[in-house]
Design a protein around this motif. Structure first.
Motif, PDB file in Angstrom:
ATOM      1  N   ASP A  22      -0.037   2.506  -5.943  1.00 42.84           N
ATOM      2  CA  ASP A  22      -1.243   2.493  -5.105  1.00 42.84           C
ATOM      3  C   ASP A  22      -0.941   1.968  -3.697  1.00 42.84           C
ATOM      4  OD1 ASP A  22      -2.516   3.422  -7.331  1.00 42.84           O
ATOM      5  OD2 ASP A  22      -3.789   1.666  -7.645  1.00 42.84           O
ATOM      6  N   VAL A  71      -4.584  -3.988   4.301  1.00 38.63           N
ATOM      7  CA  VAL A  71      -4.990  -3.759   2.915  1.00 38.63           C
ATOM      8  C   VAL A  71      -4.075  -4.533   1.983  1.00 38.63           C
ATOM      9  CG1 VAL A  71      -5.414  -2.030   1.127  1.00 38.63           C
ATOM     10  CG2 VAL A  71      -5.842  -1.465   3.523  1.00 38.63           C
ATOM     11  N   THR A 113      -8.828   3.314  -5.587  1.00 36.35           N
ATOM     12  CA  THR A 113      -7.728   3.559  -4.649  1.00 36.35           C
ATOM     13  C   THR A 113      -8.119   4.569  -3.581  1.00 36.35           C
ATOM     14  OG1 THR A 113      -6.087   3.070  -6.364  1.00 36.35           O
ATOM     15  CG2 THR A 113      -5.322   4.291  -4.434  1.00 36.35           C
ATOM     16  N   LYS A 117      -3.355  -5.327  -2.401  1.00 32.16           N
ATOM     17  CA  LYS A 117      -3.585  -4.854  -3.752  1.00 32.16           C
ATOM     18  C   LYS A 117      -3.571  -6.041  -4.698  1.00 32.16           C
ATOM     19  CE  LYS A 117      -3.821  -2.274  -7.442  1.00 32.16           C
ATOM     20  NZ  LYS A 117      -5.048  -1.586  -7.838  1.00 32.16           N
ATOM     21  N   SER A 162      -3.571   2.758   5.967  1.00 33.88           N
ATOM     22  CA  SER A 162      -3.849   1.648   6.872  1.00 33.88           C
ATOM     23  C   SER A 162      -2.856   1.537   8.013  1.00 33.88           C
ATOM     24  CB  SER A 162      -3.865   0.332   6.091  1.00 33.88           C
ATOM     25  OG  SER A 162      -2.577   0.057   5.559  1.00 33.88           O
ATOM     26  N   GLU A 178      -7.890  -4.092  -2.674  1.00 31.99           N
ATOM     27  CA  GLU A 178      -8.220  -3.268  -3.831  1.00 31.99           C
ATOM     28  C   GLU A 178      -8.010  -4.065  -5.110  1.00 31.99           C
ATOM     29  OE1 GLU A 178      -6.973   0.544  -6.534  1.00 31.99           O
ATOM     30  OE2 GLU A 178      -5.899   0.272  -4.639  1.00 31.99           O
ATOM     31  N   THR A 234     -10.707   2.971  -1.225  1.00 26.90           N
ATOM     32  CA  THR A 234     -10.089   1.960  -0.353  1.00 26.90           C
ATOM     33  C   THR A 234      -9.295   2.649   0.746  1.00 26.90           C
ATOM     34  OG1 THR A 234      -9.925   0.419  -2.221  1.00 26.90           O
ATOM     35  CG2 THR A 234      -8.582  -0.058  -0.281  1.00 26.90           C
ATOM     36  N   ALA A 235      -8.532   3.679   0.367  1.00 31.06           N
ATOM     37  CA  ALA A 235      -7.769   4.442   1.354  1.00 31.06           C
ATOM     38  C   ALA A 235      -8.695   5.136   2.337  1.00 31.06           C
ATOM     39  CB  ALA A 235      -6.876   5.465   0.647  1.00 31.06           C
ATOM     40  N   VAL A 253       1.440  -3.041   2.602  1.00 40.94           N
ATOM     41  CA  VAL A 253       0.424  -3.541   1.673  1.00 40.94           C
ATOM     42  C   VAL A 253       1.071  -4.576   0.758  1.00 40.94           C
ATOM     43  CG1 VAL A 253      -1.120  -2.910  -0.222  1.00 40.94           C
ATOM     44  CG2 VAL A 253      -0.923  -1.423   1.785  1.00 40.94           C
ATOM     45  N   ALA A 294     -10.066   2.595   4.805  1.00 40.54           N
ATOM     46  CA  ALA A 294      -8.993   2.191   5.725  1.00 40.54           C
ATOM     47  C   ALA A 294      -8.703   3.285   6.742  1.00 40.54           C
ATOM     48  CB  ALA A 294      -7.735   1.852   4.939  1.00 40.54           C
ATOM     49  N   LEU A 348      -1.956   3.316   0.109  1.00 39.54           N
ATOM     50  CA  LEU A 348      -2.765   2.463   0.978  1.00 39.54           C
ATOM     51  C   LEU A 348      -2.023   2.106   2.269  1.00 39.54           C
ATOM     52  CD1 LEU A 348      -4.255   0.151  -1.797  1.00 39.54           C
ATOM     53  CD2 LEU A 348      -5.386   2.048  -0.624  1.00 39.54           C
TER      54      LEU A 348
END
Length: 433
Positions: free
Chosen positions: A47, A38, A19, A40, A55, A89, A22-23, A59, A26, A51
Motif C-alpha cells: 500500500d 501519508v 487505500t 500507513k 503523495s 491510512e 487515501t491515495a 510513506v 492525497a 501512496l
C-alpha cells in the motif's frame, strides 16, 4: 509544537477502499498545490508504494509495537513541520488488532474519517457509521465516506439518519475499472503498474465528484498539535562503513525508516539491482530485504554472478542480513507455485517451497545477541532446512507465527522483516562485524 490538519482514514473492515481513497485524497490535494504526507498504520510494504506515488513523498509506518510511541511521535512531528495535510491510512477495521488503528488515533489525537462500502446497503449505513463512531470515547470519528455508491439517489439514502456530528464527507461512485490488481501478498507493486499515474488522477477525479455529493473534506479537517519528543543521539557507530542494499522488483520490501536509520548511524548506503545484472558494490556489509524471488527466479538464475558475489562476500566474513525473500535467495533451491525448481545461492542448506495459502502472519519480537528487535512476518513459502535456529521470535498477540533466526558465520537470515529503529544500536553492532 508543529500543527497540521490531519486525518486517519479507517473503516469497519478490510476491503472497504481505504487505500484507493487515501491515495485519491492525497493526489487531489497535491494537484491543488498542497504538500501531503501519508503514513500507513502497521506493517505493510505494498500500500505505501501506491501512496508514495499519490503523495510524492516517502510513506512511513506508524506502529506502536514495532516503533514505539516516541518514534511515531517523531515521525508525525517532522511531517507536521513540512506538510499542509497529513493522512494516516489505517489497517483492517478501526478497532481490529493489538495495537489497533483506534489505539494509534487515540494516542496522537488523530481525527478519524471512516470509509464504508455502501454498495449493498442504504439506511443501515448510518447505523453502522454511528456505531463505529460511538464505540470508544477516546476515538473521534469526524466524518464518513460512502464508497461504491450506485447513484445520486443511493448517496442520499445512505446519508439518511447520520447525526449532525457525523457528516457525510463524500459519496464515491462504484467504478470497478479503477481497482488495482492483486497477487498473493496483496496489491501488485506500484513499479509494476505503468498506468498508475493515470489511475491516481482518475481516483482524484472520483473523489472530487464524491465530495460534491457530500459536505466535502473541509467538514472533517482541523489542525492537530504534534508533540516532538527529545531526540536521542545514538552516535554514528557505522561511520565509514559501506552497506550494500539490494533494491529492485525482487528486493523491494524496504521501510524508508530502515534506510534513514542506517544513514543516521553513519553508514554509506550503496543500492544495487540484482535483476538488472548490477554487481554487488564494494561494501563492508550487505542487506538483502524481502520481496518476490519466486517471481524473478529465472532472471536471478540468468545472472549467476549475483550468487557468486554473495558467496564471495560471505567467504570474506562480511556481515550479511537476509530477510524473508532475501532468506529464500540464500537457500540451495526454490520450488515455485507451478512446481518448477530453481537453483539459488546455496549459502544455506535446504529448499524453499511456495504455497498457495498464507504460511505466517503477525508481529514479531526477537532477541539478537546484540539486543532485542521487533518486526513482523508475512509469507506464502515454507522452508525445509537442517539448520538449527540461533533464536526464535515471539508473537506479542499469541499467534502461531514465531519465526526462526539462522546464522552461518557472518550471515544472519530469517523470515522476519526487522524494523531497524526498534533497536538501532543492535543493528549497528551486527553490521559492523
Amino acid at each position: 509544537m508543529p500543527r497540521c490538519p490531519a486525518l486517519m482514514i479507517s473503516a469497519p473492515a478490510s476491503g472497504q477502499g481505504k487505500t484507493s481513497l487515501t491515495a485519491a485524497i492525497a493526489a487531489q490535494a497535491r494537484r491543488q498545490g498542497q504538500r501531503v504526507r501519508v503514513f500507513k498504520t502497521g506493517p505493510d510494504y505494498l500500500d505505501p508504494m501506491v501512496l508514495e506515488r499519490a503523495s510524492g513523498a516517502p510513506v512511513y509506518q506508524l506502529d506502536l509495537f514495532m516503533g514505539g510511541l516516541a518514534h511515531c511521535q517523531t515521525l508525525l512531528a517532522q511531517a507536521a513541520s513540512e506538510a499542509d495535510l497529513i493522512l494516516v491510512e489505517g489497517v483492517m477495521g478501526l478497532y481490529d488488532g493489538k495495537p489497533s488503528s483506534a489505539d494509534l488515533a487515540a494516542a496522537f489525537g488523530l481525527p478519524v474519517l471512516a470509509v464504508l462500502d455502501a454498495s449493498a446497503m442504504a439506511q443501515t449505513f448510518a447505523a453502522l457509521a454511528t456505531g463505529l463512531a460511538r464505540y470508544r470515547s477516546d476515538v473521534r470519528v469526524v466524518g464518513v465516506v460512502a464508497n461504491r455508491v450506485g447513484s445520486d439517489a443511493h448517496a442520499r439514502m445512505v446519508a439518511e439518519g447520520l447525526p449532525p456530528d457525523l457528516p457525510l464527507v463524500a459519496a464515491v461512485r462504484r467504478q470497478p475499472e479503477l481497482s488495482l490488481p492483486e497477487r498473493h501478498l496483496g496489491l501488485v507493486q506500484a513499479l509494476e503498474l505503468p498506468g498508475l499515474e493515470a489511475q491516481l488522477q482518475a481516483w482524484a477525479d472520483a473523489w472530487e465528484a464524491g465530495c460534491a455529493l457530500g459536505q466535502g473534506l473541509a467538514a472533517a479537517l482541523a489542525p492537530v498539535d504534534f508533540h516532538a519528543p527529545a531526540r536521542v543521539d545514538e552516535g554514528q557507530p557505522l561511520a565509514g562503513r559501506r552497506i550494500a542494499v539490494a533494491r529492485d522488483a525482487c528486493f523491494s520490501f524496504i521501510y524508508p525508516a530502515n534506510l534513514d536509520c542506517l544513514r543516521s548511524l553513519g553508514a554509506e548506503l550503496r543500492l544495487f539491482s540484482p535483476l538488472a545484472g548490477e554487481p554487488l558494490p564494494a561494501c563492508d556489509a550487505l542487506w538483502l530485504p524481502g520481496g518476490y524471488p519466486e517471481l524473478h527466479a529465472e532472471t536471478l538464475a540468468a545472472h549467476p554472478s549475483f550468487f557468486a558475489d554473495l558467496r564471495r562476500h560471505h567467504a570474506a566474513g562480511k556481515p550479511l542480513l537476509a530477510e524473508c525473500g532475501g532468506l529464500l535467495v540464500l537457500m540451495e533451491q526454490l520450488i515455485d507455485a507451478e512446481g518448477k525448481t530453481w537453483p539459488l545461492a546455496g549459502l544455506l542448506p535446504g529448499t524453499a517451497r511456495m504455497q498457495t495459502r498464507l504460511s505466517a502472519l503477525g508481529l514479531q519480537a526477537i532477541d539478537w545477541p546484540e539486543g532485542a528487535l521487533r518486526g513482523h512476518t508475512f509469507h506464502y513459502s515454507t522452508l525445509e532446512t537442517p539448520l538449527q535456529p540461533m533464536a526464535r521470535a515471539s508473537n506479542p498477540n499469541g499467534g502461531k507465527a514465531c519465526e526462526s533466526l539462522y546464522q552461518a558465520g557472518s550471515l544472519r537470515a530469517s523470515y522476519l522483516h526487522h524494523y531497524f529503529p526498534s533497536n538501532a544500536p543492535a543493528v549497528a553492532r551486527f553490521l559492523r562485524g
